[in-house]
Design an enzyme around this catalytic site. Structure first.
Site, mmCIF file in Angstrom:
data_model
loop_
_atom_site.group_PDB
_atom_site.id
_atom_site.type_symbol
_atom_site.label_atom_id
_atom_site.label_comp_id
_atom_site.label_asym_id
_atom_site.label_seq_id
_atom_site.Cartn_x
_atom_site.Cartn_y
_atom_site.Cartn_z
ATOM 1 N N GLY A 2 -5.918 -5.313 2.447
ATOM 2 C CA GLY A 2 -4.562 -5.229 2.982
ATOM 3 C C GLY A 2 -4.055 -6.582 3.469
ATOM 4 N N GLY A 34 -12.780 -3.868 1.564
ATOM 5 C CA GLY A 34 -14.165 -3.397 1.631
ATOM 6 C C GLY A 34 -14.499 -2.552 0.408
ATOM 7 N N ARG A 79 0.830 -1.215 0.000
ATOM 8 C CA ARG A 79 0.000 0.000 0.000
ATOM 9 C C ARG A 79 0.863 1.263 0.000
ATOM 10 N NH1 ARG A 79 -5.203 -1.263 3.900
ATOM 11 N NH2 ARG A 79 -6.489 -2.135 2.251
ATOM 12 N N LYS A 118 -13.476 -8.247 9.547
ATOM 13 C CA LYS A 118 -14.298 -7.027 9.563
ATOM 14 C C LYS A 118 -15.733 -7.384 9.179
ATOM 15 C CE LYS A 118 -10.674 -3.705 8.552
ATOM 16 N NZ LYS A 118 -10.067 -2.897 7.501
#
Ligand code: ADP
Ligand code: 3PG
Ligand code: MG
Length: 402
Positions: A359, A382, A45, A206
């Site tokens: 990630g 997401g 990232r 998540k």
């Protein structure tokens, strides 16, 4: 879906504006996976943001303020979520000095001196309450830090936060960075005429932020494969006792609705039939494979089992497009990583067009040594699921149009 994606690709990028002498604020996504000693395990990232940062340097901006979050801090400053841990790696990758600034006021006074090329990295923006609340006052405060706002945080572009969304109301020039444009182009290609059957593989932890998307992606997919902590909530919804496993009880009802929606849309759902379970995550003494109905009292389901892998691999082999977000278990701990790593190999070896996002999932694919065999690796987890849903991502919504 495609019309929304095209709308997003119609935003201005940093190439469309004059940056010379300007104070630019770049919202990046430096939410990178780290081990317990703050060593970054995958810096993709950070690398993905370099073209935008370097372009700003080459175009003689006054200053660059890099703004990011790290993790999900809930109560202000916490050392484990400090972006200080990212500064050195960023300096090494950029081959430039990066000044770490721990508060907005200091950044405001520092970033207006243009005499030398200066790159600032602000402390985790989520240490400020106004960020997640998208508080207008806070948005204004951020906007005062720059003349040009560049959003390059694709991984966070599904969030309506102050630095990804609200800030754009108060900055005169707001454009997308190269990563945002690259991701949109890649998804446009992948989703324009996807070859069916399409399998969506979800996992990870998540749950609350991703489970709600699942019902709306149902019309776009043929198979839904669920593993990781996400599947614990679904298994609980089916009546299994998940013991000490990570389950989000508030979302058990939603899981039931997702299963109903899948059956009404003819989407076949695959859930674990066996799991790797342990008496303790931190200090495991007893680690065993059990059918999902036989998890021992107090044990935690931490990976998918071998029978589940076989089931999932059959579903994957018969798919032509695979979209994967969310590890199948706690892949950071080697004893619990087999399911995720083997699944990475199964998808990599399949003949399908394969997209992996997120990630941690991208980190797992890299660790499995399978990165090169995927068709496309997105920095967004997401965010890529919301794209699949067909929505305009908030991170693009308020940017200037061409
Ligand atoms: P991504 O970053 O790819 O979008 P998430 O952040 O949603 O994925 O989830 C990744 C995390 O999920 C990892 O830290 C992993 O340890 C955790 N995880 C996966 N399965 C389990 C499980 N069964 N129990 C607890 N945590 C899990
Ligand atoms: C991610 O890792 O998915 C992005 O950095 C977004 O993080 P968030 O889910 O905490 O908003
Ligand atoms: Mg993650």
């Amino acid at each position: 879906m495609i019309s929304n994606i095209l709308m997003m690709s119609g935003v201005k990028s940093l190439k469309d504006v004059d940056l010379t002498g300007k104070r630019v604020l770049i919202r990046v996504d430096f939410n990178v996976p780290m081990d317990g000693h703050f060593n970054i395990s995958d810096d993709s990232r950070i690398r993905a943001a370099l073209p935008t940062i370097n372009y700003c340097i080459d175009h003689k901006v006054c200053s660059i303020s890099l703004v990011s979050h790290l993790g999900q801090p809930k109560k202000g400053y916490e050392e484990r979520y400090s972006l200080r841990h990212v500064q050195k790696r960023l300096e090494r990758l950029l081959d430039k000095k990066v000044e770490f600034i721990d508060n907005i006021e200091t950044l405001k006074s520092e970033n207006s001196h243009c005499s030398v090329e200066r790159i600032f990295l602000l402390e985790n923006i989520r240490f400020y309450e106004g960020e997640k609340k998208n508080d207008p006052q806070f948005c204004k405060q951020l906007a005062e830090l720059c003349d040009v706002y560049i959003n390059d945080a694709f991984g966070t572009s599904h969030r309506k936060d102050a630095s990804t969304y609200g800030i754009a109301d108060y900055v005169p020039i707001k454009v997308a960075g190269f990563l945002m444009m690259k991701e949109i182009e890649a998804f446009t290609k992948a989703l324009e005429k996807p070859i069916r059957p399409i399998a969506l593989v979800v996992g990870g932890s998540k749950i609350s932020s991703k489970i709600t998307l699942l019902s709306s992606v149902m019309p776009k997919i043929d198979k839904l494969i669920i593993g990781g902590a996400m599947s614990n909530t679904f298994l609980k919804a089916l009546g299994y006792d998940m013991q000490g496993s990570l389950v989000e009880d508030d979302f058990v009802e939603i899981a039931k609705e997702v299963l109903k929606e899948a059956s009404s849309k003819g989407v076949k759902v695959y859930l674990p039939v066996d799991v790797v379970s342990t008496d303790s995550i931190e200090a495991p003494v007893d680690v065993r494979v059990t059918p999902v109905q036989d998890i021992l009292e107090g044990f935690h389901a931490v990976d998918i089992g071998p029978a589940t892998l076989k089931l999932f691999s059959e579903a994957i082999e018969l798919s032509n497009t695979i979209i994967w977000n969310g590890p199948m278990g706690i892949y950071e701990i080697s004893q619990f990583s087999k399911g995720t790593f083997k699944l990475a190999s199964i998808i990599a070896e399949s003949y399908a067009f394969s997209i992996v996002g997120g990630g941690d999932t991208a980190d797992a694919v890299e660790k499995a040594g399978e990165k090169e065999k995927f068709s496309f690796i997105s920095t967004g987890g997401g965010a890529s699921l919301e794209l699949l849903e067909g929505k305009i991502l908030p991170g693009f919504e308020k940017l200037d149009r061409k």
